[in-house]
Design a protein around this motif. Structure first.
Motif, PDB file in Angstrom:
ATOM      1  N   TYR A  29       0.837  -1.203   0.000  1.00 59.43           N
ATOM      2  CA  TYR A  29       0.000   0.000   0.000  1.00 59.43           C
ATOM      3  C   TYR A  29       0.871   1.252   0.000  1.00 59.43           C
ATOM      4  CZ  TYR A  29      -4.210  -2.743   0.664  1.00 59.43           C
ATOM      5  OH  TYR A  29      -5.244  -3.610   0.478  1.00 59.43           O
ATOM      6  N   LEU A  56     -11.054  -2.474   3.794  1.00 59.72           N
ATOM      7  CA  LEU A  56      -9.951  -3.260   3.222  1.00 59.72           C
ATOM      8  C   LEU A  56      -9.427  -4.254   4.252  1.00 59.72           C
ATOM      9  CD1 LEU A  56      -7.987  -0.514   1.269  1.00 59.72           C
ATOM     10  CD2 LEU A  56      -9.447  -2.310   0.333  1.00 59.72           C
ATOM     11  N   GLU A  59     -11.604  -7.083   4.446  1.00 57.94           N
ATOM     12  CA  GLU A  59     -11.428  -7.956   3.283  1.00 57.94           C
ATOM     13  C   GLU A  59     -10.160  -8.804   3.431  1.00 57.94           C
ATOM     14  OE1 GLU A  59     -11.601  -6.677  -1.254  1.00 57.94           O
ATOM     15  OE2 GLU A  59     -13.228  -6.043   0.051  1.00 57.94           O
TER      16      GLU A  59
ATOM     17  N   ALA B  47      -8.586  -3.081  -2.867  1.00 58.19           N
ATOM     18  CA  ALA B  47      -9.059  -4.462  -2.781  1.00 58.19           C
ATOM     19  C   ALA B  47      -8.198  -5.411  -3.603  1.00 58.19           C
ATOM     20  CB  ALA B  47     -10.515  -4.548  -3.231  1.00 58.19           C
ATOM     21  N   TYR B  49      -4.963  -5.764  -3.494  1.00 53.92           N
ATOM     22  CA  TYR B  49      -3.843  -6.351  -2.763  1.00 53.92           C
ATOM     23  C   TYR B  49      -4.230  -7.604  -1.977  1.00 53.92           C
ATOM     24  CZ  TYR B  49      -1.337  -2.382  -4.529  1.00 53.92           C
ATOM     25  OH  TYR B  49      -0.774  -1.460  -5.383  1.00 53.92           O
ATOM     26  N   PRO B  50      -5.365  -7.566  -1.251  1.00 54.75           N
ATOM     27  CA  PRO B  50      -5.794  -8.829  -0.627  1.00 54.75           C
ATOM     28  C   PRO B  50      -6.022  -9.926  -1.673  1.00 54.75           C
ATOM     29  CG  PRO B  50      -7.170  -7.010   0.126  1.00 54.75           C
ATOM     30  CD  PRO B  50      -6.225  -6.444  -0.869  1.00 54.75           C
ATOM     31  N   ARG B  53      -2.742 -11.307  -2.825  1.00 52.37           N
ATOM     32  CA  ARG B  53      -2.186 -12.123  -1.760  1.00 52.37           C
ATOM     33  C   ARG B  53      -2.799 -13.532  -1.791  1.00 52.37           C
ATOM     34  NH1 ARG B  53      -1.975 -12.404   4.035  1.00 52.37           N
ATOM     35  NH2 ARG B  53      -4.198 -12.018   4.166  1.00 52.37           N
TER      36      ARG B  53
END
Lengths: 183, 112
Positions: A29, A56, A59, B47, B49-50, B53
């Protein structure tokens, strides 16, 4: 929201992640902000495009998400601690005698149990003292053993719960004074 | 509210397909992916990045770092052979799904 605010909020809400994973994710990030800035965007724009950090975090962690407010210990100020200490003092003024009374009850009933269960010893003693046995005394002592064992069924749980209550009460006192825990 | 939620859930499912497809075209880093996806779909870029991953942990992607002359090093995502197979399955499923939905709403002439 600028970068520091975004990252701070996100970090706070993903604190339950394993440290290595958390570090890598936060780095992504953070890098995203850098790349965005290179493309001439403001931190606010980038943060808006990224979305709400709390959502986020939810999530990212899925079912493992826990609101940080539920586990971040409450730090008490010195003033609050003095106030709480005074409150606890008066509460203990009432609570400690109550607990002493509870233990007195436990000890008294236990003494009763020991006397009942030990009553055959009295019969034996009686025999050596007087040199003869009296039948009804033997039967009485047998009945006493029964009563004693029966009482123990109630006295034992009374001990267990008294000790439990004491332990919880002491822990609660220390938590209230020092902060932390779930309340 | 519920309409919005459905939309969000729907997008999340589709996002996986889009991201994996973009990585299949060529290796990409997070910011680049975010730019390309948001050009087509309105989505919270964070969203990604999750999702990335998860793709890595499920073995559909691997990553490598590349230093760049300016800014932080870029973490590139590369599709794995398992990822390729999974992507093909997803595309097949997506096509048949779209076909079914088109068939269904095609029966109605309201939109003509």
């Amino acid at each position: 929201m600028n970068k520091a605010e975004f990252m701070g909020l996100l970090e706070r809400h993903v604190v339950l992640m394993p440290p290595q994973e958390r570090y890598e994710l936060l780095a992504e990030y953070s890098a995203h902000f850098e790349f965005g800035r290179q493309h001439g965007k403001t931190e606010e724009e980038i943060a808006r495009e990224l979305g709400n950090p709390v959502e986020l975090a939810y999530e990212i962690l899925g079912d493992n998400y826990v609101d940080p407010q539920l586990y971040t210990p409450v730090k008490r100020s010195a003033g609050a601690r003095v106030g709480i200490g005074v409150g606890l003092f008066f509460l203990n003024l009432v609570a400690i005698p109550l607990m002493v009374a509870l233990y007195a009850l436990c000890i008294g009933l236990s003494a009763g149990v020991i006397a009942c269960v030990g009553s055959p010893l009295l019969v034996v003693f009686d025999y050596f003292w007087n040199g003869y046995l009296v039948n009804y005394k033997i039967f009485m002592s047998l009945i006493c053993i029964g009563i004693g064992l029966f009482m123990w069924l109630g006295v034992k749980p009374l001990w267990v719960s008294s000790l439990k209550i004491t332990k919880k009460y002491i822990l609660w006192n220390s938590r209230a004074l020092h902060g932390g825990g779930n309340d | 509210m519920s309409h919005l939620n459905v939309n969000v859930q729907f997008k999340k499912g589709v996002l996986e397909l889009c991201v994996l497809y973009l990585i299949h075209q060529n290796d990409k880093y997070g910011y680049e992916l975010a730019q390309q996806v948001s050009r087509h779909i309105e989505v919270a870029e964070g969203a990604l990045y999750p999702l990335l991953r998860r793709l890595v942990s499920e073995g559909y992607c691997s990553t490598y770092l590349q230093e760049s002359t300016e800014g932080p090093p870029r973490k590139y995502y590369q599709i794995t052979p398992i990822g390729e197979v999974y992507l093909k399955e997803m595309i097949t499923e997506w096509r048949s799904f779209v076909q079914s939905v088109s068939n269904l709403i095609g029966e109605d002439e309201i939109l003509e």
